[in-house]
Design an enzyme around this catalytic site. Structure first.
Site, PDB file in Angstrom:
ATOM      1  N   HIS A 206       0.866  -1.060   0.030  1.00 58.81           N
ATOM      2  CA  HIS A 206       0.030   0.086  -0.095  1.00 58.81           C
ATOM      3  C   HIS A 206       0.860   1.195   0.076  1.00 58.81           C
ATOM      4  O   HIS A 206       0.782   2.116  -0.846  1.00 58.81           O
ATOM      5  CB  HIS A 206      -0.889   0.034   1.256  1.00 58.81           C
ATOM      6  N   GLU A 207       1.594   1.341   0.761  1.00 61.02           N
ATOM      7  CA  GLU A 207       2.558   2.483   1.024  1.00 61.02           C
ATOM      8  C   GLU A 207       3.469   2.767  -0.131  1.00 61.02           C
ATOM      9  O   GLU A 207       3.765   3.761  -0.780  1.00 61.02           O
ATOM     10  CB  GLU A 207       3.405   2.490   2.456  1.00 61.02           C
TER      11      GLU A 207
ATOM     12  N   HIS B 243       1.417   4.665  -2.689  1.00 62.35           N
ATOM     13  CA  HIS B 243       1.677   6.056  -2.705  1.00 62.35           C
ATOM     14  C   HIS B 243       3.139   6.487  -3.268  1.00 62.35           C
ATOM     15  O   HIS B 243       3.288   7.421  -3.706  1.00 62.35           O
ATOM     16  CB  HIS B 243       1.648   6.413  -1.063  1.00 62.35           C
TER      17      HIS B 243
ATOM     18  N   HIS C 193       3.195   7.013  -6.789  1.00 66.15           N
ATOM     19  CA  HIS C 193       2.323   8.011  -7.159  1.00 66.15           C
ATOM     20  C   HIS C 193       3.129   9.292  -7.080  1.00 66.15           C
ATOM     21  O   HIS C 193       3.203  10.183  -7.878  1.00 66.15           O
ATOM     22  CB  HIS C 193       1.163   8.148  -6.285  1.00 66.15           C
TER      23      HIS C 193
HETATM   24 ZN   LIG Z   1      -2.558   5.263   2.363  1.00 69.02          ZN
END
Ligand SMILES: [Zn+2]
Length: 719
Positions: free
Chosen positions: A481-482, A485, A488
């Protein structure tokens, strides 16, 4: 007015470490040169410099242009940005008492500094002059977006209001700040000062010795030695309920939580709720908006309260049916255990946990043996990034770090060029706040010719020295998940730092990170990293299937309570000033909540909202907080599952898919309309059905048509 030749406000020169960019590769912070004494002077100088820069924009005798006003404002505050970036990274992940003190001192000053800029009438006059001629200007789409955001941000703060209105907004802000603080304190006191007392040990049957001892100690501390007391926790459900065998005791504990601060005891927050709702609706009206939600959602992907309500309304039929079905399963279990009652909220998790253990028993310790941290990162996360995007990673030890447990990697693009630098800070420690997050030390921007320097912070328990560093299933998921980010941020392709990378709307920013969780259990990725730490054997597929099946269990409750809270949030913030003003007594607050909940069409008596009005801290304990924004958790999950479906339909883990996602979403930062961005990616609007399928709320796993339906939810449910 200043003469052109004699600027009234020369820009002061900064001093010290933060006065200029780091000279290390990627402008990486040089932690060997930063001392705690540097921060306060750097913040003060940084604010002074930015004030002077803003004054210089105002004093510029030339007519306002994009370059001399909007871009000049974007360029201002470099030193302040440098110190704030490092300072807030460290207060999060490696703080000290001194840093905490500085934070307390500096935070209100930073807020006031920001307000002074966004509410500066002379600055706004120049911004508006540029904005008003935007139709005749030749600009890139990104220039236009920067202009829009600058203008709208100032308007949102109150720049277009007349003096009387602005005074009233300031008064409302001040009052909201104190009333919401009071709400937070009373809600906290309703937990801290009102534990639930039990007269004898038999009532606590089922709890561990440690929990019973803690209950005895708390009762003594509260002046009732010989009794037992259980402190309430944040949410409506209480963590000790499943273990408690005594049904009457469960009911007592649950009801104390459910009725917290709602007028059944001395601590009552409802008068504050009435005030907050009224003040917010009045403020929205001053801005010409019909309600607080409309005012506060101006920069979101979901543009109106009605759109958020419609989105959640689409889930209601399937969710209500699932809640009823789950209650049926639990009633059967209750009978099987010899009970002759129907399930109530205080029984729910006790019997749900029993059913879950029977159906999906998984040994967490066994699962962890397949996840070693370095392999999770390098053979799992980085492997996924290589397959999808062609990235490669090289560990480096030449750059300074703020803690010896931080790992640093150079990230290279598919063509071998440098993309940026990645810091990975995995371990729990006392100086780190809880949870996991991503941020930048350096934002990508062409304006400053900078590549991103990005960090991921997690709280994985560190293995004792000499033992293998194993990671739980959930933390592996969080690691993917991280890094979503982080991608992105790495793929940011913007001129302006304020539009770069993850600088996106609250109801969008969690979406790209959530999508990358899908690769954690994708077979090709799993086979590459999930190897038993002793035998090297790949994790058995049945084990992963069991974990994934378990994640669909009990969603009528787990997901339902969140949907209900999100709906309740929106109901409170879609009130007009007139409607809000009519809710002016504690009883009116209770009545409105009851009406709002009964309107939902969900089984609210069996599955109450995760937070009820009187202790809904997310939306009532700060001036804005998550108000009219709690739905974001659901919205980004919907985008996530719709996207997973797209990837699966288009061949999964391929460079073509990765490059398409990078091009349409990950590289776009906050430069365009989010709906358009999404359609560029998926070829259609997102559809709620894939989330409902993934949660087991409707049947149809693996549905393969890529066609957009109208979003209607099929009535049948799984099982
Ligand atoms: Zn998050």
């Amino acid at each position: 007015m200043a003469e052109a030749s004699t600027p009234a406000s020369p820009i002061p020169e900064g001093t010290g470490y933060f006065a200029s960019d780091s000279t290390l590769p990627f402008h990486a912070p040089d932690f060997t040169k930063i001392s705690e004494d540097d921060y306060v002077p750097a913040f003060e100088q940084g604010m002074n410099i930015q004030r002077a820069e803003v004054q210089a924009i105002i004093d510029n005798p030339a007519a306002p242009t994009l370059e001399n006003t909007i871009v000049a404002l974007e360029k201002s505050g470099q030193m302040l940005g440098r110190v704030a970036t490092v300072f807030f990274a460290l207060t999060g992940s490696n703080t000290t008492d001194r840093l905490d003190d500085i934070n307390t001192e500096i935070s209100p000053k930073l807020t006031a500094h920001g307000d002074a800029i966004s509410l500066n009438p002379e600055l706004f006059a120049r911004v508006k002059a540029v904005y008003d001629k935007r139709a005749t200007m030749r600009m890139t789409a990104e220039d236009a977006k920067l202009l829009d955001e600058t203008y709208e941000g100032m308007v949102h703060a109150g720049a277009l209001l007349n003096d009387a209105q602005r005074e009233r907004v300031k008064a409302i802000n001040t009052e909201l700040s104190s009333v919401t603080t009071e709400f937070g304190q009373r809600a906290r006191n309703a937990m801290a000062e009102q534990p639930v007392f039990f007269d004898n040990r038999a009532e606590l049957a089922g709890l561990s010795e440690a929990d019973i001892k803690a209950a005895a100690d708390l009762a003594t501390e509260k002046g009732q030695p010989g009794k037992f007391a259980i402190a309430l926790q944040n949410t409506t459900q209480q963590p000790l309920l499943p273990a408690m065998e005594n049904r009457a005791a469960r009911e007592k504990l649950f009801k104390a939580s459910y009725h917290r601060a709602d007028g059944t005891t001395a601590i009552d927050t409802r008068d504050l709720v009435a005030k907050i709702a009224t003040l917010r609706a009045e403020k929205a009206a001053l801005f010409g908006e019909p309600d607080w939600a409309s005012y506060t959602m101006y920069d979101r992907m979901v543009e109106s309260p009605q759109a958020a309500l419609d989105f959640m309304g689409q889930m209601v039929p399937a969710l209500a049916a699932t809640q009823q079905r789950e209650a049926g399963v639990l009633n059967e279990k209750i009978r099987a255990e010899g009970g002759n009652f129907d399930v109530q909220p205080w029984d729910w998790y006790r019997f749900a946990n029993m059913v879950k253990a029977e159906r999906y028993e998984v040994d967490d310790d066994e699962v962890m043996q397949y996840f070693q941290l370095d392999k999770v990162l390098e053979d799992g996360v980085f492997f996924m990034a290589n397959k999808l995007y062609g990235l490669s990673f090289e560990r480096r030890t030449d750059l300074p770090v703020y803690h010896p447990d931080v790992w640093v990697y150079t990230v290279r693009d598919a063509d071998g060029s440098d993309l940026g630098i990645f810091y990975f800070d995995p371990f729990q420690r006392p100086s780190k706040r809880g949870g996991a997050w991503m941020s930048n030390f350096v934002d990508q921007s062409y304006l400053w010719d900078k590549k991103p320097a990005i960090y991921n912070v997690l709280n994985i328990p560190k293995a004792p020295a000499g033992e293998p560093q194993l990671v739980s299933f959930d933390w592996v998921n969080t690691t993917f998940h991280e890094f979503g980010h982080a991608l992105h941020g790495f793929f940011a392709d913007q001129k302006y730092p304020s539009l770069s990378g993850t600088a996106t709307a609250r109801d969008f920013v969690e979406y790209p990170s959530q999508v990358h969780e899908m690769w954690m259990t994708y077979p090709e990725v799993l086979q590459n990293y999930a190897k038993h730490y002793r035998t090297g054997e790949t994790i058995p597929a049945e084990l992963v299937e069991k974990i994934e099946a378990a994640s669909k269990f009990n969603q009528g409750y787990d997901f339902g309570e969140v949907v209900e809270a999100a709906l309740l949030d929106m109901k409170w913030h879609a009130l007009s000033a007139e409607q809000a003003a009519a809710i002016d007594t504690p009883q009116e607050v209770s009545d409105y909540q009851a009406r709002a909940l009964s309107d939902l069409g969900l089984e609210v008596a069996l599955v109450p909202p995760r937070y009820r009005t009187s202790y809904f801290n997310h939306i009532f304990s700060s001036p804005s907080g998550y108000s009219a924004g709690y739905y974001s958790y659901l919205w980004t999950q919907m985008l996530d599952h719709d996207s997973r479906n797209w990837f699966r339909q288009n061949g999964g883990l391929t460079r073509a898919n990765g490059d398409h996602y990078r091009k349409t979403v990950l590289s776009r930062g906050g430069t365009m309309d989010y709906g358009e961005m999404y359609r560029n990616f998926a070829g259609r609007d997102p559809n709620v059905r894939y989330m409902l399928e993934a949660l087991g709320l409707v049947a149809g796993e693996g549905a393969a048509d890529g066609e957009a339906s109208d979003g209607a939810v099929p009535a049948q449910t799984a099982e």
